[in-house]
Design a protein around this motif. Structure first.
Motif, PDB file in Angstrom:
ATOM      1  N   ASN A 198      44.050  55.258  38.919  1.00 57.56           N
ATOM      2  CA  ASN A 198      43.567  54.500  37.909  1.00 57.56           C
ATOM      3  C   ASN A 198      43.740  52.917  37.898  1.00 57.56           C
ATOM      4  O   ASN A 198      44.033  52.279  37.146  1.00 57.56           O
ATOM      5  CB  ASN A 198      44.155  54.971  36.523  1.00 57.56           C
ATOM      6  N   SER A 199      43.590  52.570  39.365  1.00 55.45           N
ATOM      7  CA  SER A 199      43.737  51.151  39.358  1.00 55.45           C
ATOM      8  C   SER A 199      42.882  50.193  39.090  1.00 55.45           C
ATOM      9  O   SER A 199      41.508  50.352  39.590  1.00 55.45           O
ATOM     10  CB  SER A 199      44.053  50.813  41.070  1.00 55.45           C
ATOM     11  N   PRO A 200      42.739  49.212  38.237  1.00 53.51           N
ATOM     12  CA  PRO A 200      41.848  48.050  37.928  1.00 53.51           C
ATOM     13  C   PRO A 200      41.272  47.158  39.213  1.00 53.51           C
ATOM     14  O   PRO A 200      40.407  46.523  38.939  1.00 53.51           O
ATOM     15  CB  PRO A 200      42.692  47.565  36.810  1.00 53.51           C
ATOM     16  N   ILE A 201      42.074  47.329  40.311  1.00 51.05           N
ATOM     17  CA  ILE A 201      41.749  46.339  41.105  1.00 51.05           C
ATOM     18  C   ILE A 201      41.834  46.866  42.497  1.00 51.05           C
ATOM     19  O   ILE A 201      41.414  46.156  43.503  1.00 51.05           O
ATOM     20  CB  ILE A 201      42.892  44.989  41.433  1.00 51.05           C
ATOM     21  N   LEU A 202      41.544  48.173  42.821  1.00 54.92           N
ATOM     22  CA  LEU A 202      41.464  48.813  44.101  1.00 54.92           C
ATOM     23  C   LEU A 202      40.051  48.316  44.578  1.00 54.92           C
ATOM     24  O   LEU A 202      39.996  47.848  45.934  1.00 54.92           O
ATOM     25  CB  LEU A 202      41.351  50.100  44.055  1.00 54.92           C
ATOM     26  N   GLY A 203      38.771  48.123  44.007  1.00 55.73           N
ATOM     27  CA  GLY A 203      37.620  47.745  44.399  1.00 55.73           C
ATOM     28  C   GLY A 203      37.677  46.560  45.039  1.00 55.73           C
ATOM     29  O   GLY A 203      37.207  46.195  46.190  1.00 55.73           O
ATOM     30  N   ARG A 204      38.199  45.491  44.388  1.00 53.27           N
ATOM     31  CA  ARG A 204      38.461  44.062  44.671  1.00 53.27           C
ATOM     32  C   ARG A 204      39.271  43.979  45.943  1.00 53.27           C
ATOM     33  O   ARG A 204      39.102  43.058  46.728  1.00 53.27           O
ATOM     34  CB  ARG A 204      38.840  43.218  43.397  1.00 53.27           C
ATOM     35  N   LEU A 205      40.426  44.726  45.834  1.00 53.43           N
ATOM     36  CA  LEU A 205      41.561  44.479  46.812  1.00 53.43           C
ATOM     37  C   LEU A 205      40.519  45.133  48.337  1.00 53.43           C
ATOM     38  O   LEU A 205      40.683  44.305  49.409  1.00 53.43           O
ATOM     39  CB  LEU A 205      42.385  45.522  46.867  1.00 53.43           C
ATOM     40  N   VAL A 206      39.840  46.137  48.212  1.00 55.89           N
ATOM     41  CA  VAL A 206      39.013  46.641  49.584  1.00 55.89           C
ATOM     42  C   VAL A 206      38.109  45.623  49.679  1.00 55.89           C
ATOM     43  O   VAL A 206      37.865  45.422  51.095  1.00 55.89           O
ATOM     44  CB  VAL A 206      38.433  48.129  49.385  1.00 55.89           C
ATOM     45  N   HIS A 207      37.267  45.017  48.780  1.00 54.42           N
ATOM     46  CA  HIS A 207      36.310  44.072  49.215  1.00 54.42           C
ATOM     47  C   HIS A 207      36.801  42.797  49.898  1.00 54.42           C
ATOM     48  O   HIS A 207      36.471  42.274  51.001  1.00 54.42           O
ATOM     49  CB  HIS A 207      35.728  43.488  47.811  1.00 54.42           C
ATOM     50  N   ALA A 222      43.080  39.639  44.189  1.00 53.90           N
ATOM     51  CA  ALA A 222      42.264  40.633  43.341  1.00 53.90           C
ATOM     52  C   ALA A 222      42.502  40.858  41.808  1.00 53.90           C
ATOM     53  O   ALA A 222      41.394  40.950  41.322  1.00 53.90           O
ATOM     54  CB  ALA A 222      42.569  42.131  44.203  1.00 53.90           C
ATOM     55  N   TYR A 223      43.762  40.826  41.601  1.00 51.97           N
ATOM     56  CA  TYR A 223      44.107  40.837  40.195  1.00 51.97           C
ATOM     57  C   TYR A 223      43.632  39.464  39.412  1.00 51.97           C
ATOM     58  O   TYR A 223      42.870  39.700  38.572  1.00 51.97           O
ATOM     59  CB  TYR A 223      45.551  40.851  40.041  1.00 51.97           C
ATOM     60  N   THR A 224      43.559  38.370  40.128  1.00 49.56           N
ATOM     61  CA  THR A 224      43.171  37.102  39.489  1.00 49.56           C
ATOM     62  C   THR A 224      41.686  37.443  39.419  1.00 49.56           C
ATOM     63  O   THR A 224      40.934  36.947  38.489  1.00 49.56           O
ATOM     64  CB  THR A 224      43.536  35.817  40.467  1.00 49.56           C
ATOM     65  N   ASP A 225      40.980  37.851  40.484  1.00 50.45           N
ATOM     66  CA  ASP A 225      39.610  38.104  40.236  1.00 50.45           C
ATOM     67  C   ASP A 225      39.084  38.943  39.120  1.00 50.45           C
ATOM     68  O   ASP A 225      38.154  38.741  38.570  1.00 50.45           O
ATOM     69  CB  ASP A 225      38.939  38.708  41.543  1.00 50.45           C
ATOM     70  N   ALA A 226      39.977  40.013  38.918  1.00 49.08           N
ATOM     71  CA  ALA A 226      39.539  40.808  37.930  1.00 49.08           C
ATOM     72  C   ALA A 226      39.807  40.438  36.474  1.00 49.08           C
ATOM     73  O   ALA A 226      39.186  40.754  35.492  1.00 49.08           O
ATOM     74  CB  ALA A 226      40.609  42.193  38.048  1.00 49.08           C
ATOM     75  N   LEU A 227      40.410  39.105  36.217  1.00 48.57           N
ATOM     76  CA  LEU A 227      40.576  38.475  34.961  1.00 48.57           C
ATOM     77  C   LEU A 227      39.279  37.691  34.450  1.00 48.57           C
ATOM     78  O   LEU A 227      38.949  37.260  33.495  1.00 48.57           O
ATOM     79  CB  LEU A 227      41.557  37.517  35.036  1.00 48.57           C
ATOM     80  N   ALA A 228      38.396  37.400  35.575  1.00 52.05           N
ATOM     81  CA  ALA A 228      37.183  36.367  35.291  1.00 52.05           C
ATOM     82  C   ALA A 228      36.294  36.885  34.350  1.00 52.05           C
ATOM     83  O   ALA A 228      35.999  35.915  33.465  1.00 52.05           O
ATOM     84  CB  ALA A 228      36.269  36.411  36.795  1.00 52.05           C
ATOM     85  N   PRO A 229      36.265  38.256  34.181  1.00 50.50           N
ATOM     86  CA  PRO A 229      35.220  38.648  33.021  1.00 50.50           C
ATOM     87  C   PRO A 229      35.799  38.628  31.676  1.00 50.50           C
ATOM     88  O   PRO A 229      35.214  38.959  30.783  1.00 50.50           O
ATOM     89  CB  PRO A 229      34.977  40.105  33.579  1.00 50.50           C
ATOM     90  N   HIS A 230      37.283  38.176  31.574  1.00 41.50           N
ATOM     91  CA  HIS A 230      37.914  38.345  30.424  1.00 41.50           C
ATOM     92  C   HIS A 230      38.515  37.071  30.002  1.00 41.50           C
ATOM     93  O   HIS A 230      39.851  36.877  30.055  1.00 41.50           O
ATOM     94  CB  HIS A 230      39.171  39.530  30.545  1.00 41.50           C
ATOM     95  N   PRO A 231      37.715  36.018  29.523  1.00 42.84           N
ATOM     96  CA  PRO A 231      38.391  34.755  29.640  1.00 42.84           C
ATOM     97  C   PRO A 231      39.272  34.460  28.171  1.00 42.84           C
ATOM     98  O   PRO A 231      40.264  33.766  28.378  1.00 42.84           O
ATOM     99  CB  PRO A 231      36.982  33.737  29.060  1.00 42.84           C
ATOM    100  N   ALA A 232      39.074  35.361  27.279  1.00 46.20           N
ATOM    101  CA  ALA A 232      39.775  35.488  25.966  1.00 46.20           C
ATOM    102  C   ALA A 232      41.460  36.113  26.376  1.00 46.20           C
ATOM    103  O   ALA A 232      42.298  35.498  25.968  1.00 46.20           O
ATOM    104  CB  ALA A 232      39.351  36.252  24.897  1.00 46.20           C
ATOM    105  N   TYR A 233      41.498  36.921  27.363  1.00 48.78           N
ATOM    106  CA  TYR A 233      42.631  37.565  27.597  1.00 48.78           C
ATOM    107  C   TYR A 233      43.242  36.550  28.727  1.00 48.78           C
ATOM    108  O   TYR A 233      44.292  36.409  28.761  1.00 48.78           O
ATOM    109  CB  TYR A 233      42.512  38.843  28.634  1.00 48.78           C
TER     110      TYR A 233
END
Length: 332
Positions: free
Chosen positions: A103-112, A294-305
């Motif tokens: 259930n990793s939220p960053i696997l796709g971005r890490l692979v990319h 990759a984790y930092t990339d995953a934050l982009a769609p969540h400006p409030a968070y």
């Protein structure tokens, strides 16, 4: 007949199950075939290994001797095979990344990012619901890295000898339909969800003891919990039949909203693990740094968070990443 390791596994299976029939089922063999194999083993060793009657199979004195040796030889051979597999991969070129995820939220971005930075690299992924299963695969040299999470302050098991680094820590959030009465709040008290039905994907996560304890602290016991795959979890929330816990970087879905739980009663730590003696170990720092990006990339769609993280430095990426599990044990 020469005695082989597979014969020792047969003897151990019969002793552990206490029955030839049960051992046959465990080993995926027909009972007559296993009986015939046991008889050949006994002829080779010169006597019966088990006393068999209606109550099952019990080792004879000769059987106890064979079992004692087998319980030393089988783990030793498994260790040899694991070490050989790790050594055999040491000269791999191009570089190889075999990554398992829960259930990793960053696997796709890490692979990319790995693929973009190293176009010749061989990258494969493996999904599992279990942290322990991934740890076993890494320890057995069938994966190079495990990208997974643990609840609260817990750490993955040290039984498999892996080194673990924290990538980031996030508060666990709740996923609601946008029509839910609490959807207009920035954060939701867990107690306000006492009458909700819940849904969760199977496997490791915060829906075990941590969730039950958090609900108890809020003065209630959670109602029915559905179990479903991730897509079906989303569908059940969208249908208004349940609410769900979710990761802070959960990708936005039309019609649904994520909301923080007041006081952050549940936390999810994203971890990267590898075996310190594997061919993957020299590139672990590179993979960790890529995971952090990759984790930092995953934050982009969540400006409030992201803004919330800036006000709450105990969450998000916390440097330096602490040494955990196997390395902590070795340094003690």
């Amino acid at each position: 007949m020469d005695l082989e390791l597979r014969h020792l596994r047969v003897v151990c299976a019969i002793a552990e199950t206490g029955s030839v029939t049960k051992a046959a089922s465990t080993l995926g063999l027909a009972q007559p075939a296993l009986t015939a194999q046991l008889q050949r083993i006994e002829r080779t060793l010169g006597g019966p290994l088990f006393e068999r009657d209606r109550r099952g199979a019990r080792p004879t004195a000769l059987g106890e001797l064979v079992l004692a040796r087998a319980r030393v030889l089988l783990p030793a051979m498994k260790g040899l095979q694991d070490e050989a597999a790790r050594l055999a991969g040491a000269g791999d070129a191009p570089r190889r990344y075999r990554i398992g995820g829960v259930n990793s939220p960053i696997l796709g971005r890490l692979v990319h990012r790995l693929a973009a930075e190293q176009p010749q690299a061989q990258i494969t992924t493996h999904a599992s619901w279990s942290v322990d299963e991934l740890a076993q695969l890494v320890a057995g040299a069938r994966l190079d890295y495990a990208l997974t999470g643990v609840c609260g302050d817990s750490t993955p098991s040290a039984d498999y000898g892996l080194s673990w680094r924290e990538v980031a820590v996030d508060p666990v959030m709740v996923l609601l339909p946008e029509t839910h009465p609490l959807a207009n709040r920035d954060e939701v008290d867990l107690a306000d969800l006492r009458h909700e039905q819940w849904v969760a994907a199977p496997g490791d996560g915060c829906f075990g003891d941590c969730f039950a304890a958090a609900c108890a602290r809020s003065g209630f016991t959670p109602r029915k919990v559905y179990e479903a795959d991730v897509r079906s979890c989303i569908d059940l929330v969208d249908a208004g039949e349940a609410v769900a816990l979710c990761q802070a970087t959960f990708r936005p879905v039309a019609g649904l909203v994520t909301r923080r739980l007041a006081g952050s009663p549940l936390r999810w730590r994203l971890m990267l693990g590898w075996h310190p003696e594997s061919p993957a170990a020299p590139t672990a720092d590179l993979v960790l740094e890529t995971a952090l990006v990759a984790y930092t990339d995953a934050l982009a769609p969540h400006p409030a968070y992201l803004a919330w993280l800036l006000r709450n430095p105990a969450f998000g990426v916390r440097r330096p990443a602490p040494v955990l599990a196997a390395e902590r044990v070795r340094s003690a």
